[in-house]
Design a protein around this motif. Structure first.
Motif, PDB file in Angstrom:
ATOM      1  N   ASN A   1     -15.709  14.717  19.572  1.00  0.00           N
ATOM      2  CA  ASN A   1     -15.082  16.465  19.663  1.00  0.00           C
ATOM      3  C   ASN A   1     -15.288  16.799  20.840  1.00  0.00           C
ATOM      4  O   ASN A   1     -16.164  17.826  21.141  1.00  0.00           O
ATOM      5  CB  ASN A   1     -15.786  17.153  18.715  1.00  0.00           C
ATOM      6  CG  ASN A   1     -15.224  18.683  18.772  1.00  0.00           C
ATOM      7  OD1 ASN A   1     -14.199  18.295  18.867  1.00  0.00           O
ATOM      8  ND2 ASN A   1     -15.982  19.813  18.727  1.00  0.00           N
ATOM      9  N   GLY A   6     -10.480  16.261  18.423  1.00  0.00           N
ATOM     10  CA  GLY A   6     -12.007  15.848  17.669  1.00  0.00           C
ATOM     11  C   GLY A   6     -11.542  14.609  16.655  1.00  0.00           C
ATOM     12  O   GLY A   6     -10.470  14.364  16.107  1.00  0.00           O
ATOM     13  N   ASN A  23     -13.985  20.746  10.944  1.00  0.00           N
ATOM     14  CA  ASN A  23     -13.927  20.991  11.545  1.00  0.00           C
ATOM     15  C   ASN A  23     -14.199  19.419  12.907  1.00  0.00           C
ATOM     16  O   ASN A  23     -12.429  18.891  11.983  1.00  0.00           O
ATOM     17  CB  ASN A  23     -16.100  20.391  11.793  1.00  0.00           C
ATOM     18  CG  ASN A  23     -16.170  19.243  11.589  1.00  0.00           C
ATOM     19  OD1 ASN A  23     -15.302  18.821  10.395  1.00  0.00           O
ATOM     20  ND2 ASN A  23     -17.430  19.239  10.923  1.00  0.00           N
ATOM     21  N   HIS A  24     -14.097  19.979  14.096  1.00  0.00           N
ATOM     22  CA  HIS A  24     -13.489  18.598  14.654  1.00  0.00           C
ATOM     23  C   HIS A  24     -12.470  18.435  15.610  1.00  0.00           C
ATOM     24  O   HIS A  24     -11.628  17.337  15.047  1.00  0.00           O
ATOM     25  CB  HIS A  24     -14.417  17.384  14.402  1.00  0.00           C
ATOM     26  CG  HIS A  24     -15.835  17.351  14.288  1.00  0.00           C
ATOM     27  ND1 HIS A  24     -16.717  15.630  14.187  1.00  0.00           N
ATOM     28  CD2 HIS A  24     -16.671  18.619  14.317  1.00  0.00           C
ATOM     29  CE1 HIS A  24     -17.435  16.483  13.989  1.00  0.00           C
ATOM     30  NE2 HIS A  24     -18.152  17.357  14.488  1.00  0.00           N
ATOM     31  N   TRP A  71     -14.649  18.862  22.813  1.00  0.00           N
ATOM     32  CA  TRP A  71     -13.841  20.469  22.892  1.00  0.00           C
ATOM     33  C   TRP A  71     -13.508  20.635  24.460  1.00  0.00           C
ATOM     34  O   TRP A  71     -12.511  21.298  24.577  1.00  0.00           O
ATOM     35  CB  TRP A  71     -15.231  21.401  22.577  1.00  0.00           C
ATOM     36  CG  TRP A  71     -15.470  22.717  22.406  1.00  0.00           C
ATOM     37  CD1 TRP A  71     -16.200  23.390  23.907  1.00  0.00           C
ATOM     38  CD2 TRP A  71     -14.167  23.545  21.867  1.00  0.00           C
ATOM     39  NE1 TRP A  71     -15.690  24.971  23.754  1.00  0.00           N
ATOM     40  CE2 TRP A  71     -14.994  24.928  22.682  1.00  0.00           C
ATOM     41  CE3 TRP A  71     -13.199  23.023  21.223  1.00  0.00           C
ATOM     42  CZ2 TRP A  71     -14.172  25.846  21.863  1.00  0.00           C
ATOM     43  CZ3 TRP A  71     -12.874  24.318  20.782  1.00  0.00           C
ATOM     44  CH2 TRP A  71     -13.077  25.785  21.221  1.00  0.00           C
ATOM     45  N   GLY A 118     -11.083  19.032  18.560  1.00  0.00           N
ATOM     46  CA  GLY A 118     -11.060  19.130  19.785  1.00  0.00           C
ATOM     47  C   GLY A 118     -10.786  20.463  20.546  1.00  0.00           C
ATOM     48  O   GLY A 118     -11.567  21.487  19.589  1.00  0.00           O
ATOM     49  N   ASP A 174     -18.590  15.935  25.408  1.00  0.00           N
ATOM     50  CA  ASP A 174     -18.409  15.181  24.351  1.00  0.00           C
ATOM     51  C   ASP A 174     -19.297  15.967  23.219  1.00  0.00           C
ATOM     52  O   ASP A 174     -20.895  15.147  23.387  1.00  0.00           O
ATOM     53  CB  ASP A 174     -17.831  14.024  23.797  1.00  0.00           C
ATOM     54  CG  ASP A 174     -17.485  13.595  22.797  1.00  0.00           C
ATOM     55  OD1 ASP A 174     -16.980  14.040  22.142  1.00  0.00           O
ATOM     56  OD2 ASP A 174     -17.457  12.022  22.408  1.00  0.00           O
TER      57      ASP A 174
END
Length: 481
Positions: A322, A261, A242-243, A324, A245, A337
């Motif tokens: 993160n 991320g 996970n994380h 995104w 970005g 964020d």
């Protein structure tokens, strides 16, 4: 003879006096019609705190912007055009009775014009334009009538004139790792895409690394050259799934920005966010304009950590969990964020502010993370944040959008739109020099889980739901003018 000439002179002088007085015996000393003019512009119907910028244009290139009732003096005689836009306050639009008026101003005279506003509720809605499995991003190059839809599984599709083209623009599904939050996550068009055909894709590979590759189009502008891949950067990210970005985007300076991320895991266990030797948990800034196999990118000379030992020169900003989605606008750089357990945040910086530290994992929003107190002295606090609330009633993961600069709904100009994966709403705010204001919930029902926003070449905005539906944001009620 001399007497006759004297009489003639006196007679001429007498007629001149009569002409100056209008020949009527009126002894007023009226000014000749050669003086400057005055125009009084009255703005009516706007409540306190709501400002409209009215433009006045006249002879010899005269222009003046006014934001309140004003009397313009020293004007040349001629026709003056008064143009007034609709303005927005919250979800209420104030529209002028006449968007444009022309008034004639005579030399040495005064004239007046009134711009009368009335209030009309502005309502927005969503119109479905496509349904694409695993859609995760929408974009378009400047001046292009196509809409590019990115599938997380590795394909990019083209929507033109409401019709999905049969063949994908690009298919790199054989290189994509969709484990966890991975996949093909976004694309960015080079500012000179129309001439050089270059675009960039942000994805995760089978080593779980973050990869950005450059591709070019083929002679068929609707098909990319699948063999043209040039890897720009690969960032190791093997510990967690996970994380990552997820966004690559060009800034107004022509450089490529990447939001990465923190490497994943609850609380940033690797402490990448505060580690300037790591490219994770950062905003990166690269010059890719002349990328080659031997030199994939160069560091812009204005990057803040260039030639500093122990600090990666690619870094533009740090302390992110993160990011995104982020967005550039004339008003600045907006970074949405995603938070940990409590707070979601929007960070806002001017386009020239570098080396900002947004605090993660020392802070989550404006809250100290994991400790009762923390040193905030060197940190940049969010411009806006919201708490998840009980049972995530307010949301759980912010989804950043864009500032509206389209033409279809001009009242929305300057409003930044965002959503939340759990909240499933459409909201906006406006950034000012002192913070943010005009928080509006547009009360759009039944969006579901939101995963991304998009923007076409006209500046119109789109929203992408987790079920693959792509919606265009449209007006449903507005000033009827």
């Amino acid at each position: 003879m001399l007497i006759d000439r004297a009489r003639l002179i006196l007679l001429s002088f007498a007629f001149s006096l009569l002409a100056a007085c209008g020949g009527s015996g009126d002894d007023r000393d009226d000014p000749p019609p050669t003086g400057t003019a005055t125009l009084a512009v009255t703005l009516a119907g706007l409540p306190a705190g709501v400002t409209s910028t009215v433009k006045v244009a006249g002879p010899s290139g005269f222009t003046r912007d006014i934001t309140q009732t004003t009397t313009l003096t020293g004007l040349a005689a001629g026709n003056y055009t008064v143009s007034a836009p609709s303005v927005l306050s919250g979800a209420t639009a104030y529209s002028p009775a006449l968007s444009e008026q022309t008034v004639a101003v005579a030399a040495g005279a005064s004239a007046s014009v009134t711009v009368s506003y009335s209030a009309v509720a502005l309502a927005l809605a969503l119109r479905e334009v496509a349904n694409v499995e695993n859609a995760v991003f929408v974009g378009a190059p400047e001046g292009d009538d196509r809409l590019f839809i990115v599938e997380r599984g590795g394909r990019i599709r083209i929507l033109r004139d409401g019709r999905m083209l049969t063949l994908p623009f690009l298919d790199i599904s054989g290189r994509i790792n969709m484990q966890g939050e991975g996949g093909l996550l976004s694309m960015a068009f080079h500012p000179q895409f129309s001439t050089n055909g270059q675009f960039f894709v942000y994805f995760t590979d089978f080593d779980r690394s973050i990869v950005v590759d450059r591709y070019t189009v083929s002679p068929n502008r609707d098909i990319a050259n699948a063999t043209s891949a040039l890897q720009i950067i690969s960032i190791a990210h093997s510990a967690f799934t996970n994380h990552y970005g997820g966004l690559a985007a060009f800034g107004p300076d022509g450089f490529l920005y990447l939001g990465t991320g923190d490497g994943g895991g609850a609380g940033d266990p690797q402490r990448n966010g505060q580690n300037l030797a790591s490219l994770l948990g950062k905003m990166l800034r690269l010059d890719v304009n002349n990328a080659t196999v031997t030199r994939r990118y160069v560091i812009p000379p204005s990057n803040p950590y260039i030639n500093q030992a122990g600090r990666r020169a690619e870094i533009w900003a740090s302390g992110l969990r993160n990011p995104w989605r982020f967005a550039f606008d004339t008003t600045g750089l907006y970074i949405a964020d995603a938070g940990q357990d409590r707070r979601e945040e929007i960070n806002l910086a001017t386009l020239s502010q570098a080396a900002l530290n947004y605090g993660w994992n020392l802070m989550e929003g404006t809250l100290c993370f994991g400790t009762a107190t923390c040193n905030q002295a060197a940190l940049t606090l969010p411009a806006f944040e919201y708490d998840h609330g009980t049972n995530d009633i307010n949301g759980c993961s912010i989804i950043g959008g864009y500032v509206y600069r389209g033409k279809a709904i001009p009242e929305l100009a300057g409003r930044y739109f965002y959503s939340d994966f759990c909240g499933g709403y459409l909201k906006s705010l406006q950034a000012t020099g002192t913070g943010v204001r005009e928080h509006v919930d547009w009360r759009i029902p039944d969006i579901g889980n939101v995963v991304s926003f998009g923007r076409d070449a006209d500046g119109e905005l789109y929203i992408v739901a987790s079920d693959g539906r792509v919606y265009k944001i449209i007006r449903t009620a507005a000033p009827a003018r």
